[in-house]
Design an enzyme around this catalytic site. Structure first.
Site, PDB file in Angstrom:
ATOM      1  N   GLU A 146      -3.600  -6.372 -12.641  1.00 18.98           N
ATOM      2  CA  GLU A 146      -2.388  -5.707 -12.160  1.00 18.98           C
ATOM      3  C   GLU A 146      -1.433  -6.697 -11.490  1.00 18.98           C
ATOM      4  O   GLU A 146      -1.865  -7.638 -10.819  1.00 18.98           O
ATOM      5  CB  GLU A 146      -2.764  -4.606 -11.167  1.00 18.98           C
ATOM      6  CG  GLU A 146      -3.607  -3.508 -11.803  1.00 18.98           C
ATOM      7  CD  GLU A 146      -3.970  -2.392 -10.828  1.00 18.98           C
ATOM      8  OE1 GLU A 146      -4.393  -1.331 -11.304  1.00 18.98           O
ATOM      9  OE2 GLU A 146      -3.829  -2.578  -9.608  1.00 18.98           O
ATOM     10  N   CYS A 395      -1.560  -3.345  -0.132  1.00 24.43           N
ATOM     11  CA  CYS A 395      -2.628  -4.303   0.153  1.00 24.43           C
ATOM     12  C   CYS A 395      -4.005  -3.658   0.017  1.00 24.43           C
ATOM     13  O   CYS A 395      -4.277  -2.613   0.613  1.00 24.43           O
ATOM     14  CB  CYS A 395      -2.463  -4.867   1.562  1.00 24.43           C
ATOM     15  SG  CYS A 395      -0.972  -5.840   1.786  1.00 24.43           S
TER      16      CYS A 395
END
Length: 442
Positions: A146, A395
Site C-alpha cells: 500500500e 499510522c
C-alpha cells in the site's frame, strides 16, 4: 533617423504623426520579435542543456540499470536512455510503446525484454477520503503493498511509501505486523511508487515530500539505500534529501549507515516507551538493537549534521500514557547531547486490524495534556496531525487485507472489508498488555 522620409509628406503635414507612429510600431515589432526569438532560443537552450545532462549510472542490478544495459547492447546512443528517464519523470507514458521520443524498434525491443509497462508496479485497488488516497500496488511477481498520498490544505502533498510487503518485526500496535513479511521491495518498486503516473494525472508534478512510513521497516531493507539514490538523483527523482523522511523502529546498523550516506534525510525514530522491557513488548526489535544504541547514533548525527531529529511516540490508553511515562520520556530527551534538536511527535493510537485487541486510543484531551506536559519540561513536542484513519491509511493501519481478493490488473477497485474470521485469525498469539512499570531507558 533618415531625413528623406518626412519629405514624402511635405505636402501633407498632418500625416507626420502617422509616420512617427509607424516607425515606433516598427521598432516595437522588431523588439517583440527579438524577445520572442530569444525566448524560443532560451527554451531550446534549456531543452538542449537538459538533454546533455549526464545521468549517473543507476544502482547495479536495478531494472533501470538493466534497461540502460539493454539500450547500450543494441547500440542506442546515450541520449536514448536520457529520453526514457525523462519520460518517466514527465509521467506522460505508462508503457514503452507510448514513449514517442524513442524509435519504434527500440520501443518494441524494450517491450519484448521487460514487458509492456515502464514501471514494475500497477495499481489494483484504491480508497479515498477528503484529503487522503490509498492505493494498492501489485508488482510483477504478484506481491502487493500500500501507498498513501496526503493532500494538505496548505497546498502541498506528501507520499507515504512502503519499503516491504508486510513486516517481520512483530510490533504489537501495527496492522502490517499481522501480515508477516512477504519480502523486501526492490529499489525500482520503491522508486516506482513515487514516479507512478497515477498520482500525477492533474498537473504532472511530483509529490513535494516522501516518507518511508508505509508497510515495513525501511532500514531492514538494504534496497532502500538504492531507492534513496534514485529519488534524490539528478534526472531521476531530484528530491532534496530534506524532503525525504525515513522512519524506523531502530534498526541500528543501517541507521548508522543512513546518517553517513544521506545526512540531510529527515529521521524519525519510534520510541513509544521510555522503559526498556515495556518497549520490548511494543517493539520486539528492542531486544536486538536497544533504544539506547539508536539514540547514541542519533546523538552523534545531531552533533555533526545539526539536523532536527524526530522521536515518534504512539500514545496508547492505559499502556504508555501515565505521568511516569511523561516524566521519563522528558528525561530521556533532555539527556541528549543536543536536546534542542530532538522533537517529540506524539501520535494518538489508531485502532488497527491485527494489533493487540486491548489497545485503545486515548482521548484527544489526554493527548493534548501529554504534549503540554512535555513542553512544560522544556521538550520540543507537537501532536502529529492524523489523516486517513477512515480508510485504514493512518499510522499503523496499513494491512493489505486485499491479498486474497483484489483482482490483478484492470480497473481499480475498492478495498474489501476483512471478514471477522480473518480478523480473529490475525489476533491469535498476540501477547497480553504490558505492565505499566518498567525499567527506564537512558
Amino acid at each position: 533617423m533618415r531625413r528623406t522620409a518626412p519629405i514624402l509628406f511635405e505636402d501633407h503635414l498632418s500625416s507626420a504623426p502617422c509616420l512617427v507612429r509607424r516607425e515606433r510600431d516598427h521598432v516595437e515589432d522588431c523588439e517583440h520579435h527579438l524577445m520572442t526569438n530569444q525566448h524560443h532560443a532560451n527554451k531550446s537552450s534549456d531543452r538542449a542543456r537538459r538533454s546533455r545532462v549526464a545521468l549517473a549510472n543507476p544502482p547495479p542490478g536495478t531494472r533501470l540499470a538493466r534497461i540502460r544495459e539493454h539500450l547500450e547492447s543494441v547500440g542506442a546512443p546515450d541520449f536514448r536512455y536520457r529520453q526514457f528517464v525523462s519520460a518517466l519523470r514527465r509521467a506522460e507514458a505508462e508503457t514503452f510503446d507510448t514513449v514517442r521520443e524513442l524509435p519504434a524498434e527500440l520501443r518494441a525491443g524494450l517491450t519484448e525484454k521487460f514487458g509492456p509497462r515502464m514501471l514494475p508496479i500497477v495499481p489494483v485497488a484504491r480508497q479515498a477520503e477528503d484529503q487522503v488516497e490509498k492505493v494498492v500496488f501489485e508488482s510483477d511477481p504478484g506481491t502487493r503493498f500500500e501507498t498513501v498520498l496526503s493532500r494538505y490544505r496548505a497546498g502541498w502533498t506528501s507520499l507515504c511509501v512502503s519499503s516491504q510487503a508486510g513486516c517481520g518485526l512483530g510490533c504489537t500496535f501495527c496492522a502490517t505486523a499481522a501480515v508477516g513479511l512477504a519480502r523486501n521491495l526492490t529499489a525500482d518498486e520503491i522508486y516506482a511508487q513515487v514516479m507512478h503516473p497515477h498520482w500525477r494525472l492533474p498537473d504532472r508534478s511530483l509529490p513535494e515530500s516522501v516518507a518511508f512510513m508505509g508497510m515495513g521497516e525501511a532500514l531492514a531493507n538494504p534496497h532502500v539505500f538504492d531507492a534513496l539514490c534514485l529519488l534524490s538523483g539528478t534526472g531521476y527523482g531530484e528530491l532534496s534529501q530534506r524532503r525525504i523522511t525515513v522512519s524506523t523502529v531502530g534498526f541500528a546498523p543501517n541507521l548508522s549507515r543512513l546518517t553517513k550516506e544521506y545526512p540531510q534525510v529527515t529521521i524519525t525514530l519510534s520510541v513509544h516507551s521510555p522503559f526498556t522491557d515495556e518497549r520490548a513488548q511494543l517493539i520486539p526489535l528492542e531486544k536486538r538493537f536497544p533504544l539506547t544504541e539508536n539514540l547514541a547514533i542519533l546523538d552523534e548525527h545531531a552533533g555533526t549534521a545539526r539536523r532536527k531529529i524526530y522521536l515518534a511516540y504512539l500514545l496508547i490508553s492505559g499502556v504508555n500514557d501515565t505521568e511516569d511515562h511523561l516524566h521519563q520520556l522528558a528525561r530521556l530527551v533532555a539527556s541528549r547531547s543536543r536536546p534542542e534538536l530532538f522533537h517529540v511527535s506524539v501520535i494518538r493510537y489508531n485502532q488497527a486490524l491485527g494489533a493487540h485487541p486491548a489497545y485503545r486510543a486515548p482521548s484527544k484531551t489526554h493527548v493534548s495534556q501529554f504534549v503540554t506536559g512535555l513542553r512544560e519540561r522544556g521538550i520540543h513536542a507537537t501532536r502529529r496531525r492524523q489523516l486517513g484513519s477512515s480508510i485504514d491509511a493512518a499510522c499503523g493501519q496499513l494491512h493489505a487485507r486485499y491479498a486474497a481478493s483484489a483482482p490483478s490488473g484492470g480497473p481499480l477497485t475498492g478495498l474489501p472489508p476483512m471478514s471477522p474470521a480473518v480478523d480473529r485469525l490475525l489476533q491469535i498469539g498476540r501477547p497480553g498488555p504490558p505492565e505499566s512499570r518498567r525499567t527506564a531507558t537512558g
